[in-house]
Structures are given as structure tokens and as C-alpha cells.
Design a protein around this motif. Sequence first.
Motif, PDB file in Angstrom:
ATOM      1  N   ASN A  97      25.705  40.332  51.458  1.00  0.00           N
ATOM      2  CA  ASN A  97      25.885  39.683  50.160  1.00  0.00           C
ATOM      3  C   ASN A  97      27.231  40.091  49.586  1.00  0.00           C
ATOM      4  O   ASN A  97      27.438  41.260  49.243  1.00  0.00           O
ATOM      5  CB  ASN A  97      24.763  40.069  49.189  1.00  0.00           C
ATOM      6  N   VAL A  98      28.141  39.137  49.485  1.00  0.00           N
ATOM      7  CA  VAL A  98      29.463  39.377  48.905  1.00  0.00           C
ATOM      8  C   VAL A  98      29.628  38.432  47.724  1.00  0.00           C
ATOM      9  O   VAL A  98      29.564  37.210  47.884  1.00  0.00           O
ATOM     10  CB  VAL A  98      30.588  39.154  49.938  1.00  0.00           C
ATOM     11  N   GLN A  99      29.807  38.976  46.531  1.00  0.00           N
ATOM     12  CA  GLN A  99      30.007  38.177  45.321  1.00  0.00           C
ATOM     13  C   GLN A  99      31.314  38.605  44.668  1.00  0.00           C
ATOM     14  O   GLN A  99      31.489  39.786  44.363  1.00  0.00           O
ATOM     15  CB  GLN A  99      28.860  38.384  44.331  1.00  0.00           C
ATOM     16  N   VAL A 100      32.203  37.647  44.472  1.00  0.00           N
ATOM     17  CA  VAL A 100      33.513  37.964  43.904  1.00  0.00           C
ATOM     18  C   VAL A 100      33.837  36.969  42.801  1.00  0.00           C
ATOM     19  O   VAL A 100      33.773  35.754  43.016  1.00  0.00           O
ATOM     20  CB  VAL A 100      34.616  37.919  44.980  1.00  0.00           C
ATOM     21  N   ARG A 101      34.171  37.479  41.627  1.00  0.00           N
ATOM     22  CA  ARG A 101      34.570  36.611  40.512  1.00  0.00           C
ATOM     23  C   ARG A 101      36.075  36.384  40.576  1.00  0.00           C
ATOM     24  O   ARG A 101      36.851  37.286  40.898  1.00  0.00           O
ATOM     25  CB  ARG A 101      34.186  37.236  39.177  1.00  0.00           C
ATOM     26  N   ASN A 102      36.493  35.164  40.239  1.00  0.00           N
ATOM     27  CA  ASN A 102      37.910  34.813  40.296  1.00  0.00           C
ATOM     28  C   ASN A 102      38.785  35.753  39.486  1.00  0.00           C
ATOM     29  O   ASN A 102      39.903  36.089  39.882  1.00  0.00           O
ATOM     30  CB  ASN A 102      38.115  33.384  39.801  1.00  0.00           C
ATOM     31  N   SER A 103      38.306  36.195  38.333  1.00  0.00           N
ATOM     32  CA  SER A 103      39.121  37.042  37.463  1.00  0.00           C
ATOM     33  C   SER A 103      39.531  38.324  38.167  1.00  0.00           C
ATOM     34  O   SER A 103      40.644  38.838  37.935  1.00  0.00           O
ATOM     35  CB  SER A 103      38.350  37.375  36.180  1.00  0.00           C
ATOM     36  N   GLU A 104      38.668  38.835  39.054  1.00  0.00           N
ATOM     37  CA  GLU A 104      38.994  40.091  39.723  1.00  0.00           C
ATOM     38  C   GLU A 104      39.920  39.862  40.920  1.00  0.00           C
ATOM     39  O   GLU A 104      40.685  40.750  41.279  1.00  0.00           O
ATOM     40  CB  GLU A 104      37.704  40.791  40.130  1.00  0.00           C
ATOM     41  N   GLY A 111      49.570  35.597  40.998  1.00  0.00           N
ATOM     42  CA  GLY A 111      50.129  34.315  41.395  1.00  0.00           C
ATOM     43  C   GLY A 111      49.079  33.284  41.748  1.00  0.00           C
ATOM     44  O   GLY A 111      49.340  32.081  41.683  1.00  0.00           O
ATOM     45  N   LEU A 112      47.884  33.739  42.102  1.00  0.00           N
ATOM     46  CA  LEU A 112      46.818  32.799  42.459  1.00  0.00           C
ATOM     47  C   LEU A 112      46.366  31.965  41.270  1.00  0.00           C
ATOM     48  O   LEU A 112      45.758  30.910  41.449  1.00  0.00           O
ATOM     49  CB  LEU A 112      45.620  33.561  43.038  1.00  0.00           C
ATOM     50  N   TYR A 113      46.649  32.422  40.066  1.00  0.00           N
ATOM     51  CA  TYR A 113      46.222  31.683  38.879  1.00  0.00           C
ATOM     52  C   TYR A 113      46.844  30.285  38.838  1.00  0.00           C
ATOM     53  O   TYR A 113      46.314  29.382  38.183  1.00  0.00           O
ATOM     54  CB  TYR A 113      46.583  32.456  37.610  1.00  0.00           C
ATOM     55  N   LYS A 114      47.928  30.076  39.545  1.00  0.00           N
ATOM     56  CA  LYS A 114      48.564  28.756  39.592  1.00  0.00           C
ATOM     57  C   LYS A 114      47.754  27.775  40.432  1.00  0.00           C
ATOM     58  O   LYS A 114      47.940  26.563  40.319  1.00  0.00           O
ATOM     59  CB  LYS A 114      49.975  28.876  40.151  1.00  0.00           C
ATOM     60  N   GLN A 115      46.876  28.287  41.301  1.00  0.00           N
ATOM     61  CA  GLN A 115      46.053  27.418  42.132  1.00  0.00           C
ATOM     62  C   GLN A 115      44.881  26.877  41.309  1.00  0.00           C
ATOM     63  O   GLN A 115      44.277  27.607  40.525  1.00  0.00           O
ATOM     64  CB  GLN A 115      45.515  28.188  43.342  1.00  0.00           C
ATOM     65  N   ASP A 120      39.643  28.691  36.759  1.00  0.00           N
ATOM     66  CA  ASP A 120      38.359  29.054  36.166  1.00  0.00           C
ATOM     67  C   ASP A 120      38.082  30.509  36.535  1.00  0.00           C
ATOM     68  O   ASP A 120      37.481  30.806  37.555  1.00  0.00           O
ATOM     69  CB  ASP A 120      37.251  28.135  36.690  1.00  0.00           C
ATOM     70  N   VAL A 121      38.528  31.421  35.681  1.00  0.00           N
ATOM     71  CA  VAL A 121      38.445  32.841  36.016  1.00  0.00           C
ATOM     72  C   VAL A 121      37.014  33.349  36.021  1.00  0.00           C
ATOM     73  O   VAL A 121      36.718  34.415  36.574  1.00  0.00           O
ATOM     74  CB  VAL A 121      39.299  33.685  35.050  1.00  0.00           C
ATOM     75  N   MET A 122      36.082  32.608  35.429  1.00  0.00           N
ATOM     76  CA  MET A 122      34.694  33.041  35.377  1.00  0.00           C
ATOM     77  C   MET A 122      33.911  32.610  36.607  1.00  0.00           C
ATOM     78  O   MET A 122      32.768  33.040  36.805  1.00  0.00           O
ATOM     79  CB  MET A 122      34.012  32.483  34.122  1.00  0.00           C
TER      80      MET A 122
END
Length: 351
Positions: A97-104, A111-115, A120-122
Motif C-alpha cells: 500500500n503506497v499512498q502519496v499526496r501531490n503536495s508532498e 517544478g512539478l506544480y507546472k504540470q 491539485d495539491v490535495m
Amino acid sequence: AWGKRSEEHSLKASDFYYSPAKTEISVEEFSTLDQHNFSITQFETDFSMDAHSVTAEKLIIKTANSAIDADLNIRFSSLASLKDSLPFLILNLDMRNVQVRNSEIVYFNAGLYKQPFFKDVMNTTTVSGKVSGPVNNLSGESLTIKTGRNTQVKTDFTIRGLPEVETAWFNFPNLKVNSGRKDIKMMAGAAIPDSISLPETIALRVNFKGEIRSFVTTLALNSSYGSADVSASVDKNENFRSKLSLVKFDVGRLMMDTAMFGPVSLKAETSGRGLDKNTIRASVRADVSQVYLNRYNYHNLTVDGDITGQKFEGQINLDDQYAAFDFDGLVNLNAGEEQYKFKLNVKGADL
């Protein structure tokens, strides 16, 4: 056993061993908080490393919004030659089970925020399944990815030839994808033209085998716009063959023009050579049982002919109760070769 504690960091570990040839440690507790308030609330693993491998068994990591439960083993010829020998790196990864939120993720790579996907950081992405083998011959078992509101991908796979994606060979024997308009827009962003509206719900079943430009595939689509079945093959010389079946697929909703277009049901086959619209050569046969056009639903349209670039030569027949005609000839729209030569027999039309 030994440990260290402070206001922001704590560590409890046992069975620590170090030598130039090997390092081992069993981490029982670890937590930390950095100056930007990014925290690791739990970290556990049985870790070992030698000159040719890194292993993290029973790996558990938890942060404020993400979590990892997995086993990891990486084997390599040497750390010094890792970059040059990447295709031969052997990976064994069991992701329970791997869960990763975009904000982290963005926290470590702003730089990934441009994608579009990371705006949607949540959003949280969940992954489970097994990946094993050398990078140039990877296998996946029961890989499941969930993200967005309702997107889910399930598959087994074999991939040979990585990291060279353009020439790699892929086998996805049972790929299942469920998604919809909102998630696809979140992931693709401006890549989706404003002139189309995707279905609210999409379910795909895919069997794909081959390279990106040379493959054999089947695809079954069910959506809120209707259904489609496709089988296609393309070889290295761009020889292709395909079959398409549409059942009440609503082209009007897709094109956002329900007055001019509407549901289409058809069966079509094509074969030929070339993937460029200006140089393609192909034969096409289509039986259109219904096609909605300009506020009327026509029935019994057949097309049988050859395409050369933007030239069509063959027969088109319509046998609807309110319109019937036979077309036999050619229409050539190739630049510098524009030509029309055909016989048209309009048997009747009440439009």
C-alpha cells in the motif's frame, strides 16, 4: 538497542552492524520534523546494504498525508557504475500500500506544480502490486493505481528494453482503466481541445503487445457516450489493419454540437500503409446502421473504396426511407491534384 531523542527528532534502532563490506540496521522507531514543518511520523524497516544490493524489508513510512508499506530490494553490479549499467539494475518491489499526496511530491520538486496533474495539491495517488526483474526486462503483477475522483488502473505487464522507451517492447495483457471527464482534464490539462467534451464516465479494457510504433492491440470502450470495440495492428513498415465497431456512440456530445451530430452505430474495416494523412494508402469498408446528421437519424449507409492521401475512390450508398443515393467515383483533395469524377444517382430525398 540504541536511541536518540530531541524535540523534533527521535530514533530507536537495534541490530546495528557496519563494516566496509556491509551495513545492517533494524529501525524500530523514527520521526522527524524539518524547519518547514514537513514531518515523518513513523519510519520502520530492516535495512541492509552491501557492494551489490540495497534491501529495505517491512518498510513502513508515514507522513502527515502519505504512507508507504512495502518491501524493496535493488541489486546492481556496483554503485560506481550504476548510471552506466541502469538497464541491468534488478528491482524487486512489493507495494502492499503506497499512498502519496501531490503536495508532498511538489514539496521535494516544486517544478512539478507546472504540470496539470500536480496543480491539485490535495489529490492522493494510491499504488499496490509487485514489480520485479532487471530494468530492461521488467514484470508487473496485480499493479493497481488509484487517483483523482474515480480513476483506477489495473494490469499485469512485461516491458523489455527500458530505459529506451521509443524502442522498448510492451505487453499489457489485461489492462483495465476506469476514469472520467473531470479526472482526465485534471491530468491532461490544456492538451484536451476546447472543441470536444469527454464522456462523464469511461471504462476501457485493453490488450496491447508490441512497441509504441509497431503493435497489436484490442480495445473495448464503454462510456456515458456509448461503446466502441477496436482491434488494430501496425508493423515496423507502417503496414496497418484495423476493425472498428461503434454502438450508439454520441458524436454530438463529443463535438459539443448535438444539433448537427448525434449517435453513430457502425462496423468498419481498413488496411493499408502509412500513418501520415498526406501519404496514406488504404482500403476502407464501412457499414453504418445509423448516423445522426442535421437533426435526422439516417440508416443503411455503406462505404467501400480506397484512400490515397486525401483522395477517395469507390462507392458510397445510402438506403434510408427518406433519402437514397448511389455514388461511384472519386474525390481528390490532394494539394495540386484537386479533381472530382463520379456518377451520382439520387433515387429520392425528402429532407
